[in-house]
Design a protein around this motif. Structure first.
Motif, PDB file in Angstrom:
ATOM      1  N   SER A 118       0.560   9.337   2.280  1.00 42.53           N
ATOM      2  CA  SER A 118       1.113   7.690   2.716  1.00 42.53           C
ATOM      3  C   SER A 118       1.260   8.169   4.555  1.00 42.53           C
ATOM      4  O   SER A 118       1.420   7.344   5.192  1.00 42.53           O
ATOM      5  N   ALA A 119       1.211   9.720   5.148  1.00 41.38           N
ATOM      6  CA  ALA A 119       1.096   9.895   6.339  1.00 41.38           C
ATOM      7  C   ALA A 119      -0.321   8.621   7.000  1.00 41.38           C
ATOM      8  O   ALA A 119      -0.957   8.963   7.740  1.00 41.38           O
ATOM      9  N   ARG A 120      -1.157  10.036   6.143  1.00 38.92           N
ATOM     10  CA  ARG A 120      -3.073   9.364   6.252  1.00 38.92           C
ATOM     11  C   ARG A 120      -3.068   7.799   6.424  1.00 38.92           C
ATOM     12  O   ARG A 120      -3.717   7.197   7.104  1.00 38.92           O
ATOM     13  N   ASP A 178      -3.949   5.726   9.772  1.00 39.60           N
ATOM     14  CA  ASP A 178      -5.082   4.601   9.942  1.00 39.60           C
ATOM     15  C   ASP A 178      -4.336   2.867   9.844  1.00 39.60           C
ATOM     16  O   ASP A 178      -5.568   2.462  10.728  1.00 39.60           O
ATOM     17  N   PHE A 179      -3.507   2.909   9.168  1.00 37.39           N
ATOM     18  CA  PHE A 179      -3.150   1.698   9.574  1.00 37.39           C
ATOM     19  C   PHE A 179      -3.253   1.322  11.625  1.00 37.39           C
ATOM     20  O   PHE A 179      -3.243   0.077  12.022  1.00 37.39           O
ATOM     21  N   LEU A 180      -2.384   2.354  12.139  1.00 43.16           N
ATOM     22  CA  LEU A 180      -2.121   2.250  13.318  1.00 43.16           C
ATOM     23  C   LEU A 180      -2.782   2.426  14.348  1.00 43.16           C
ATOM     24  O   LEU A 180      -3.958   1.563  15.031  1.00 43.16           O
ATOM     25  N   HIS A 181      -4.299   3.043  13.348  1.00 43.82           N
ATOM     26  CA  HIS A 181      -6.218   3.192  14.305  1.00 43.82           C
ATOM     27  C   HIS A 181      -6.478   1.707  14.220  1.00 43.82           C
ATOM     28  O   HIS A 181      -6.860   1.431  15.302  1.00 43.82           O
ATOM     29  N   ASN A 214       4.505  13.802  10.239  1.00 47.69           N
ATOM     30  CA  ASN A 214       5.398  12.921  10.651  1.00 47.69           C
ATOM     31  C   ASN A 214       4.477  11.900  11.790  1.00 47.69           C
ATOM     32  O   ASN A 214       3.707  12.299  12.564  1.00 47.69           O
ATOM     33  N   ILE A 215       4.259  10.956  12.223  1.00 44.73           N
ATOM     34  CA  ILE A 215       3.480  10.626  13.084  1.00 44.73           C
ATOM     35  C   ILE A 215       4.571  10.067  13.803  1.00 44.73           C
ATOM     36  O   ILE A 215       5.498   9.124  14.185  1.00 44.73           O
ATOM     37  N   ASP A 273       0.594  -0.610  -0.043  1.00 40.83           N
ATOM     38  CA  ASP A 273      -0.200   0.497  -0.288  1.00 40.83           C
ATOM     39  C   ASP A 273       0.797   1.595   0.495  1.00 40.83           C
ATOM     40  O   ASP A 273       0.183   2.141  -0.540  1.00 40.83           O
ATOM     41  N   LEU A 274       2.056   1.398   1.151  1.00 40.58           N
ATOM     42  CA  LEU A 274       2.812   2.572   0.591  1.00 40.58           C
ATOM     43  C   LEU A 274       3.699   2.535  -0.429  1.00 40.58           C
ATOM     44  O   LEU A 274       3.393   3.518  -0.902  1.00 40.58           O
ATOM     45  N   ILE A 275       3.950   1.368  -1.299  1.00 41.79           N
ATOM     46  CA  ILE A 275       4.334   2.280  -2.193  1.00 41.79           C
ATOM     47  C   ILE A 275       3.519   2.592  -3.533  1.00 41.79           C
ATOM     48  O   ILE A 275       3.653   3.051  -4.724  1.00 41.79           O
ATOM     49  N   SER A 276       1.999   1.959  -3.935  1.00 44.53           N
ATOM     50  CA  SER A 276       0.943   2.361  -4.401  1.00 44.53           C
ATOM     51  C   SER A 276       0.831   3.635  -3.821  1.00 44.53           C
ATOM     52  O   SER A 276       0.006   4.878  -4.847  1.00 44.53           O
ATOM     53  N   THR A 277       1.627   4.653  -2.729  1.00 47.74           N
ATOM     54  CA  THR A 277       1.109   5.762  -2.774  1.00 47.74           C
ATOM     55  C   THR A 277       2.046   6.432  -2.562  1.00 47.74           C
ATOM     56  O   THR A 277       2.623   6.538  -1.988  1.00 47.74           O
ATOM     57  N   PRO A 278       2.151   7.487  -4.041  1.00 47.18           N
ATOM     58  CA  PRO A 278       3.207   8.315  -4.243  1.00 47.18           C
ATOM     59  C   PRO A 278       3.357   9.147  -3.075  1.00 47.18           C
ATOM     60  O   PRO A 278       2.300   9.706  -2.167  1.00 47.18           O
ATOM     61  N   SER A 279       4.574   9.411  -2.764  1.00 43.99           N
ATOM     62  CA  SER A 279       5.017  10.346  -1.293  1.00 43.99           C
ATOM     63  C   SER A 279       6.592  10.763  -1.889  1.00 43.99           C
ATOM     64  O   SER A 279       7.605  10.576  -1.087  1.00 43.99           O
TER      65      SER A 279
END
Length: 211
Positions: free
Chosen positions: A28-30, A34-37, A49-50, A14-20
């Motif tokens: 990618s921050a969002r 969402d993953f951590l939540h 930054n998270i 999912d990170l690869i698919s999300t340009p950052s």
């Protein structure tokens, strides 16, 4: 029920698919938030930054920082695959940021999640998923340090071929001005600033610092 490995491979995909690109990591921050939540981990967000602290964080314990970055450089023309389409070839996951530093980032998230609710840790854990590393931006880890409090030890995820490193190679950027002297080329007058600059560049290229 998904295996833990599959959960983290999906996160990396999912990170690869999300340009950052560095400086524009809001998506990618969002995604990371969402993953951590979704795993009921409390977080703070500062710019892109998270931050997360283990559930039983105590000011009486030393603190270990787990840090890596979720920004990437822009894809260059030498890519032979779509940089934003994750694909597994011979058990390797390809895509922009899969190595630098998505794999390290996801591994540290997995480590933090594993220990998040433990009540008997000898150390605190702080997870910092940071931005603007590739561009040395002012809103990356440097801006975050005042928010973290005292850190006794840090594990920073970067591609090292699984070899422990105690330092990173630094980057020094020099903005230099070289001045010459005007003169007629036919009479070998003046001083050519380009030639002076070439000698200076050669000095910098071959200089060895004492440490």
């Amino acid at each position: 029920m998904k295996k833990a490995k599959d959960i983290y491979i999906k996160l990396l995909s999912d990170l690869i698919s999300t340009p950052s690109p560095s400086g524009r990591e809001d998506k990618s921050a969002r995604l990371l938030l969402d993953f951590l939540h979704a795993h009921e981990i409390k977080t703070e967000r500062h710019k892109n930054n998270i931050i997360a602290k283990n559930e039983h964080f105590s000011g009486q314990k030393p603190t270990i920082l787990l840090n890596s970055h979720h920004d990437t450089v822009a894809p260059n023309t030498s890519w032979t695959k779509d940089p934003f389409t994750p694909v597994v070839v011979q058990k390797k996951l390809y895509g922009l940021g899969s190595n630098d530093a998505g794999a390290s980032l996801v591994a540290l998230i997995a480590t933090f999640k594993h220990f998040y609710r433990h009540t008997d840790l000898l150390y605190n854990l702080i997870l910092a998923l940071t931005a603007e590393e590739e561009s040395s931006g002012k809103y990356g880890i440097a801006s975050l340090l005042p928010q973290l409090g005292p850190i006794d030890f840090a594990i920073v995820g970067e591609p090292t071929k699984m070899k422990m490193a105690v330092a990173e190679k630094g980057l020094m950027v020099l903005d230099c001005t070289v001045r010459g002297t005007a003169g007629h080329a036919a009479r070998s007058e003046g001083k050519n600033a380009i030639y002076v600059a070439m000698a200076d560049i050669d000095w910098f290229q071959n200089h060895q610092f004492s440490k």
